[in-house]
Design a protein around this motif. Sequence first.
Motif, PDB file in Angstrom:
ATOM      1  N   THR A  54      49.048   7.159  49.091  1.00 50.73           N
ATOM      2  CA  THR A  54      48.517   7.488  49.496  1.00 50.73           C
ATOM      3  C   THR A  54      48.199   8.411  50.389  1.00 50.73           C
ATOM      4  N   HIS A  55      47.822   9.636  51.497  1.00 52.65           N
ATOM      5  CA  HIS A  55      47.332  10.180  52.528  1.00 52.65           C
ATOM      6  C   HIS A  55      46.366  11.710  52.221  1.00 52.65           C
ATOM      7  N   THR A  56      44.629  11.429  52.490  1.00 57.40           N
ATOM      8  CA  THR A  56      44.838  12.971  52.665  1.00 57.40           C
ATOM      9  C   THR A  56      44.040  13.599  53.308  1.00 57.40           C
ATOM     10  N   LEU A  57      44.634  14.908  53.235  1.00 55.00           N
ATOM     11  CA  LEU A  57      44.410  15.275  54.122  1.00 55.00           C
ATOM     12  C   LEU A  57      43.425  16.404  54.898  1.00 55.00           C
ATOM     13  N   PRO A  58      42.594  16.720  55.800  1.00 56.69           N
ATOM     14  CA  PRO A  58      41.321  16.906  55.428  1.00 56.69           C
ATOM     15  C   PRO A  58      41.553  18.454  55.181  1.00 56.69           C
ATOM     16  N   SER A  59      40.842  19.400  54.213  1.00 63.80           N
ATOM     17  CA  SER A  59      41.147  20.460  53.759  1.00 63.80           C
ATOM     18  C   SER A  59      40.036  21.448  53.917  1.00 63.80           C
ATOM     19  N   ARG A  60      39.337  21.205  54.838  1.00 62.14           N
ATOM     20  CA  ARG A  60      37.634  21.887  55.500  1.00 62.14           C
ATOM     21  C   ARG A  60      37.668  21.829  56.840  1.00 62.14           C
ATOM     22  N   HIS A  61      37.368  22.865  56.928  1.00 63.08           N
ATOM     23  CA  HIS A  61      36.458  22.573  58.746  1.00 63.08           C
ATOM     24  C   HIS A  61      35.156  21.397  58.929  1.00 63.08           C
ATOM     25  N   SER A  62      35.407  20.422  59.446  1.00 67.54           N
ATOM     26  CA  SER A  62      34.247  19.536  60.162  1.00 67.54           C
ATOM     27  C   SER A  62      34.188  19.259  61.508  1.00 67.54           C
ATOM     28  N   GLN A  63      33.182  18.288  61.490  1.00 62.69           N
ATOM     29  CA  GLN A  63      33.081  17.676  63.007  1.00 62.69           C
ATOM     30  C   GLN A  63      33.780  16.945  63.526  1.00 62.69           C
ATOM     31  N   LYS A  64      34.572  16.113  62.766  1.00 61.82           N
ATOM     32  CA  LYS A  64      35.571  14.651  62.340  1.00 61.82           C
ATOM     33  C   LYS A  64      36.707  15.169  62.050  1.00 61.82           C
ATOM     34  N   TYR A  65      36.801  17.124  61.279  1.00 63.71           N
ATOM     35  CA  TYR A  65      37.761  17.244  61.395  1.00 63.71           C
ATOM     36  C   TYR A  65      37.885  18.737  61.675  1.00 63.71           C
ATOM     37  N   PRO A  66      38.216  18.809  62.938  1.00 63.83           N
ATOM     38  CA  PRO A  66      37.760  20.387  63.389  1.00 63.83           C
ATOM     39  C   PRO A  66      39.301  21.047  62.676  1.00 63.83           C
ATOM     40  N   LEU A  67      39.355  22.375  61.747  1.00 65.41           N
ATOM     41  CA  LEU A  67      40.860  23.406  61.379  1.00 65.41           C
ATOM     42  C   LEU A  67      40.196  24.188  61.389  1.00 65.41           C
ATOM     43  N   VAL A  68      40.570  25.377  62.654  1.00 63.39           N
ATOM     44  CA  VAL A  68      40.337  25.979  63.108  1.00 63.39           C
ATOM     45  C   VAL A  68      42.087  26.628  63.760  1.00 63.39           C
ATOM     46  N   TRP A  69      42.529  27.911  63.773  1.00 69.28           N
ATOM     47  CA  TRP A  69      43.797  28.779  63.938  1.00 69.28           C
ATOM     48  C   TRP A  69      43.100  29.848  64.723  1.00 69.28           C
ATOM     49  N   PHE A  70      44.026  30.055  65.964  1.00 63.50           N
ATOM     50  CA  PHE A  70      43.568  30.690  67.299  1.00 63.50           C
ATOM     51  C   PHE A  70      44.509  32.253  66.280  1.00 63.50           C
ATOM     52  N   ASP A  71      43.842  33.047  66.113  1.00 61.78           N
ATOM     53  CA  ASP A  71      44.899  34.327  66.115  1.00 61.78           C
ATOM     54  C   ASP A  71      44.335  34.887  67.098  1.00 61.78           C
ATOM     55  N   LYS A  72      45.864  35.206  67.404  1.00 60.46           N
ATOM     56  CA  LYS A  72      45.945  35.809  68.638  1.00 60.46           C
ATOM     57  C   LYS A  72      45.950  37.753  68.235  1.00 60.46           C
ATOM     58  N   LYS A  73      46.079  37.885  67.647  1.00 59.42           N
ATOM     59  CA  LYS A  73      45.411  39.194  67.302  1.00 59.42           C
ATOM     60  C   LYS A  73      44.108  39.666  67.195  1.00 59.42           C
ATOM     61  N   GLN A  74      43.347  38.798  66.935  1.00 58.20           N
ATOM     62  CA  GLN A  74      42.392  39.341  66.911  1.00 58.20           C
ATOM     63  C   GLN A  74      41.504  38.240  68.035  1.00 58.20           C
ATOM     64  N   GLY A  75      41.889  37.799  68.754  1.00 58.18           N
ATOM     65  CA  GLY A  75      41.866  36.507  69.727  1.00 58.18           C
ATOM     66  C   GLY A  75      40.887  36.163  69.844  1.00 58.18           C
ATOM     67  N   PHE A  76      40.470  35.899  68.581  1.00 54.63           N
ATOM     68  CA  PHE A  76      40.130  34.161  68.264  1.00 54.63           C
ATOM     69  C   PHE A  76      40.306  33.119  66.964  1.00 54.63           C
ATOM     70  N   GLU A  77      39.497  31.685  67.468  1.00 55.26           N
ATOM     71  CA  GLU A  77      39.688  31.127  66.846  1.00 55.26           C
ATOM     72  C   GLU A  77      39.509  31.234  65.383  1.00 55.26           C
ATOM     73  N   ARG A  78      40.185  31.118  63.882  1.00 51.09           N
ATOM     74  CA  ARG A  78      39.318  31.404  62.650  1.00 51.09           C
ATOM     75  C   ARG A  78      39.316  29.833  62.231  1.00 51.09           C
ATOM     76  N   GLU A  79      38.382  29.869  61.397  1.00 49.67           N
ATOM     77  CA  GLU A  79      38.280  28.488  60.736  1.00 49.67           C
ATOM     78  C   GLU A  79      39.171  28.176  59.297  1.00 49.67           C
ATOM     79  N   LEU A  80      39.765  27.488  58.797  1.00 48.60           N
ATOM     80  CA  LEU A  80      40.291  27.188  57.918  1.00 48.60           C
ATOM     81  C   LEU A  80      39.689  26.254  56.913  1.00 48.60           C
ATOM     82  N   ARG A  81      39.798  26.909  55.609  1.00 44.97           N
ATOM     83  CA  ARG A  81      39.443  25.976  53.805  1.00 44.97           C
ATOM     84  C   ARG A  81      40.692  26.679  52.912  1.00 44.97           C
TER      85      ARG A  81
END
Length: 261
Positions: free
Chosen positions: A37-64
């Motif tokens: 088994t392998h568990t994928l990070p599903s929310r943003h944390s300091q250990k596993y930063p989950l952010v996605w850069f939104d080109k239209k809005q021009g900034f990173e958005r946190e994923l969850r």
Amino acid sequence: METKEKKAPAPKQEIKKDTWEYKDRNYYLLRDKMPLTHTLPSRHSQKYPLVWFDKKQGFERELRYATNHKSIFVDEQKGAVTLKHIVFEKGHLMVPKEKRNLQEFLDHHPHNGLVFTQHDQVVEAENHHDYLEMELMAMNMAYDTDIDKAEAILRVEKGSSVTELSSKELKRDLLLFARQNPQLFIELSNDENVQLRNFAIVAVEQRIISLADDQRTFTWASNNRKLMTVPFDENPYSAMAAWFKTDEGLAVYKSIEKKMK
């Protein structure tokens, strides 16, 4: 009589077209040895930063990944959230088409392409079709290739051992080479210098010309008279092939051709 000013029509709001394709999707871990088994990070944390850069809005958005929200972005998830682990079993995760938010979350996930990837049968089929077309093209080119050029191409793959092959063996090995590595075969077949390089190699093998031990100078084998100096950091036979195209080199080429067995 006063005339009423006409109001400008309100600008039409652009309606975004939903281009998402509803289908079941399969994801696989990019590993040689698969864990149970392998568990994928599903929310943003300091250990596993989950952010996605939104080109239209021009900034990173946190994923969850929240099962009770359509959006995968934290700034659009209002109210309570229900979290769930994302678990690969034996390196595989199948997400049905009904779980669009999970599919979108995986599509935006920073580990996508690094830790896991999506398996797309349509894309794979298209790639396989393209490869078969290239293989067929290479095989047809090999079938129409004359013996001298066949020897020149195979020398790149087999070295000097090609001189021991019969004509039928050359054609056979050329067809096998075209089938096993069609891209390289096509590149070599289209290389206008491949036969000239082979000519230079054969001339050295037959002791008509010599190449110095430092791979920098070609000379006549009979009198050690210098023919050309190989430019620094160049393959000597590639340099000789280019030199054969010059006026001086062409004269030497014709002289070597007369002396060949």
